[in-house]
Motif scaffolding. Structure first.
Motif, PDB file in Angstrom:
ATOM      1  N   VAL A  85       0.831  -1.205   0.000  1.00 21.44           N
ATOM      2  CA  VAL A  85       0.000   0.000   0.000  1.00 21.44           C
ATOM      3  C   VAL A  85       0.862   1.249   0.000  1.00 21.44           C
ATOM      4  CG1 VAL A  85      -1.728   1.331   1.270  1.00 21.44           C
ATOM      5  CG2 VAL A  85      -1.877  -1.174   1.202  1.00 21.44           C
ATOM      6  N   LEU A  86       1.911   1.260   0.821  1.00 22.80           N
ATOM      7  CA  LEU A  86       2.684   2.477   1.065  1.00 22.80           C
ATOM      8  C   LEU A  86       3.965   2.576   0.242  1.00 22.80           C
ATOM      9  CD1 LEU A  86       2.327   2.670   4.949  1.00 22.80           C
ATOM     10  CD2 LEU A  86       0.825   3.611   3.179  1.00 22.80           C
ATOM     11  N   GLY A  87       4.322   1.481  -0.451  1.00 29.92           N
ATOM     12  CA  GLY A  87       5.532   1.529  -1.270  1.00 29.92           C
ATOM     13  C   GLY A  87       6.811   1.386  -0.478  1.00 29.92           C
ATOM     14  N   LEU A  92      12.734  -2.680   5.291  1.00 33.69           N
ATOM     15  CA  LEU A  92      12.174  -1.546   6.016  1.00 33.69           C
ATOM     16  C   LEU A  92      10.728  -1.822   6.397  1.00 33.69           C
ATOM     17  CD1 LEU A  92      12.490   1.388   7.025  1.00 33.69           C
ATOM     18  CD2 LEU A  92      11.725   2.153   4.762  1.00 33.69           C
ATOM     19  N   ALA A  93       9.980  -2.457   5.511  1.00 35.01           N
ATOM     20  CA  ALA A  93       8.568  -2.719   5.766  1.00 35.01           C
ATOM     21  C   ALA A  93       8.385  -3.609   6.993  1.00 35.01           C
ATOM     22  CB  ALA A  93       7.934  -3.374   4.548  1.00 35.01           C
ATOM     23  N   GLU A  94       9.173  -4.647   7.113  1.00 36.24           N
ATOM     24  CA  GLU A  94       9.062  -5.546   8.265  1.00 36.24           C
ATOM     25  C   GLU A  94       9.320  -4.785   9.557  1.00 36.24           C
ATOM     26  OE1 GLU A  94       8.200  -8.653   8.646  1.00 36.24           O
ATOM     27  OE2 GLU A  94       8.036  -9.314   6.559  1.00 36.24           O
ATOM     28  N   TYR A 324      -0.255   8.967   4.399  1.00 31.99           N
ATOM     29  CA  TYR A 324       1.177   8.660   4.485  1.00 31.99           C
ATOM     30  C   TYR A 324       1.990   9.673   3.682  1.00 31.99           C
ATOM     31  CZ  TYR A 324       5.553   6.018   3.961  1.00 31.99           C
ATOM     32  OH  TYR A 324       6.874   5.633   3.967  1.00 31.99           O
ATOM     33  N   GLY A 325       1.544   9.968   2.477  1.00 27.13           N
ATOM     34  CA  GLY A 325       2.271  10.906   1.629  1.00 27.13           C
ATOM     35  C   GLY A 325       2.291  12.308   2.205  1.00 27.13           C
TER      36      GLY A 325
END
Length: 433
Positions: A85-87, A92-94, A324-325
């Motif tokens: 969803v956030l790119g 980093l995502a984990e 988020y953006g």
């Protein structure tokens, strides 16, 4: 002259010249110290959550955290789906996803404002009286139980004639309730909305001064935020920056300037479809606020988005991407705080904040450690940059994006060293970390 010989040093001016210059600039020195003391060095929350006075309850903080976790469970049950969803990239995502969930379980809200203004509206006096007294009781109880958010307080009605008395009474009831239930807690924050003239800020300062004298409190104990929601708050009729005068009108009590996205946009005639925190009008207002507050110790906060992450998953994901953006955009522009209006905004608030600090902390720590040790490197940093690097790392630690162990390990930086570099008066501080 050989390298072993000492250089001859000669001067032409007498010591009296320096003394004369010092005397001439002494008032300026004092004025600089008074007006621009620098950042207070305290924790700044990453957001402010607004809850209408009648909705605020003993379990509000936990309810917001649980609803945010439920939103993740339903719409992004693992790091991979959240990252999509956030790119965010895999590693980093984990890390971010795990920290977001831990944050929502441990400390879902960093700053909460019980709202008696737009979110509450006009009610019978007896009803608002009772709601204000209840807010004080619940906040006092949360502090006593250790379940309070780091920062909590109220937003009262503004100083305009139509609602002035009501706002003063609500504030009096709330502060009196706290005083009668253990005293004013740490992290108390008050918000004054819809300010248009510096005199309204002075009035708020005088009101708090009167309360402190009545209750025997230390002068200046109670501070407040100024909400910038009108064009007059940014630019006065004579073309000067009103917001700069407001900081001084607070007589040392101003703690923050909060941008009101929708009131300000509407004031300028921006159509509803384009009212957002990244509109050019918003950027101008916040830039003026930022320059006016720089060095004063007053922090600047961004506003909010009114696009709520509710409905089917695709719609939630769209709202999350937007939030988020906007949050990442604000962080890059040094607006380290914003408003969150719905529990579903918490996952992306913390995801944006954590990613912002985790993406850059290793490089920042290395640069600061090299600067401290005079080790050099590929960037020639100066004291002001060292201060900025330390502030960045401290903010990351405060919100839970970073751990002190991962800083101290490779770089040798302790929190004490970071605070030393971040101090407004650190000067050209160098030496071993």
């Amino acid at each position: 002259m050989g390298q072993g010989q000492r250089e001859r040093v000669a001067t032409s001016l007498t010591g009296a010249v320096g003394e004369e210059i010092g005397g001439f600039l002494a008032p300026v020195d004092a004025e600089l110290e008074r007006r621009y003391p620098g950042d207070p060095g305290t924790r700044q929350p990453v957001h402010t959550v607004y809850v209408p006075g009648d909705d605020f309850a003993a379990d509000t903080l936990r309810v917001w955290g649980d609803r945010a976790l439920a939103a993740l469970d339903e719409h992004a049950p693992d790091a991979a789906s959240f990252a999509a969803v956030l790119g965010l990239d895999g590693a980093l995502a984990e890390d971010v996803y795990g920290r977001v969930r831990a944050k929502l379980e441990r400390e879902p809200v960093e700053d909460l404002r019980v709202d008696f203004e737009d979110g509450y509206g006009n009610r019978p006096d007896a009803e608002e009286d009772e709601t204000a007294a209840r807010a004080a009781r619940l906040i006092a109880a949360a502090h006593a139980a250790g379940t309070a958010a780091p920062y909590m307080g109220v937003r009262v009605k503004c100083m305009e004639a139509a609602v002035r008395d009501r706002g003063i009474r609500t504030l009096d009831i709330f502060l009196t309730g706290l005083m009668d239930t253990g005293g004013l807690p740490d992290g108390l924050v008050l918000t004054l909305p819809k300010v248009t003239y510096a005199e309204q800020v002075t009035a708020m300062a005088r009101l708090l001064d009167a309360f402190e004298k009545t209750r025997g409190l230390e002068p200046g104990r109670i501070g407040f935020e100024i909400q910038i929601e009108t064009s007059q708050a940014v630019l006065a009729a004579d073309g000067t920056a009103t917001v700069a005068r407001m900081i001084q009108a607070a007589q040392g009590r101003a703690t923050g300037l909060h941008y009101g996205t929708f009131d300000y946009s509407a004031c300028l005639g921006v159509s509803a479809a384009h009212q957002a925190s990244d509109h050019p009008a918003a950027d101008h207002a916040k830039a003026v606020m930022q320059v006016a507050a720089a060095g004063t110790g007053v922090r600047v906060s961004d506003g909010s988005t009114n696009v709520l992450p509710v409905g089917p998953t695709e719609q939630v994901h769209d709202a999350w991407r937007l939030h988020y953006g906007l949050t990442r955009r604000a962080l890059a522009r040094a607006y380290y705080q914003g408003w969150d209006m719905h529990p579903g905004h918490l996952p992306t608030r913390y995801a944006a904040v954590f990613a912002f600090y985790r993406e850059g902390f290793a490089r920042a720590a290395d640069r600061l450690a090299r600067y401290a040790g005079r080790a050099g490197g590929d960037v020639m940093d100066e004291p002001a940059t060292a201060k900025a690097l330390a502030g960045y790392l401290l903010r990351g630690l405060d919100c839970g994006a970073l751990d002190i162990a991962e800083l101290a390990g490779p770089s040798g930086l302790s929190r004490a060293v970071l605070e030393q570099f971040a101090s407004p008066r650190h000067g050209d501080l160098t030496g071993s970390a």
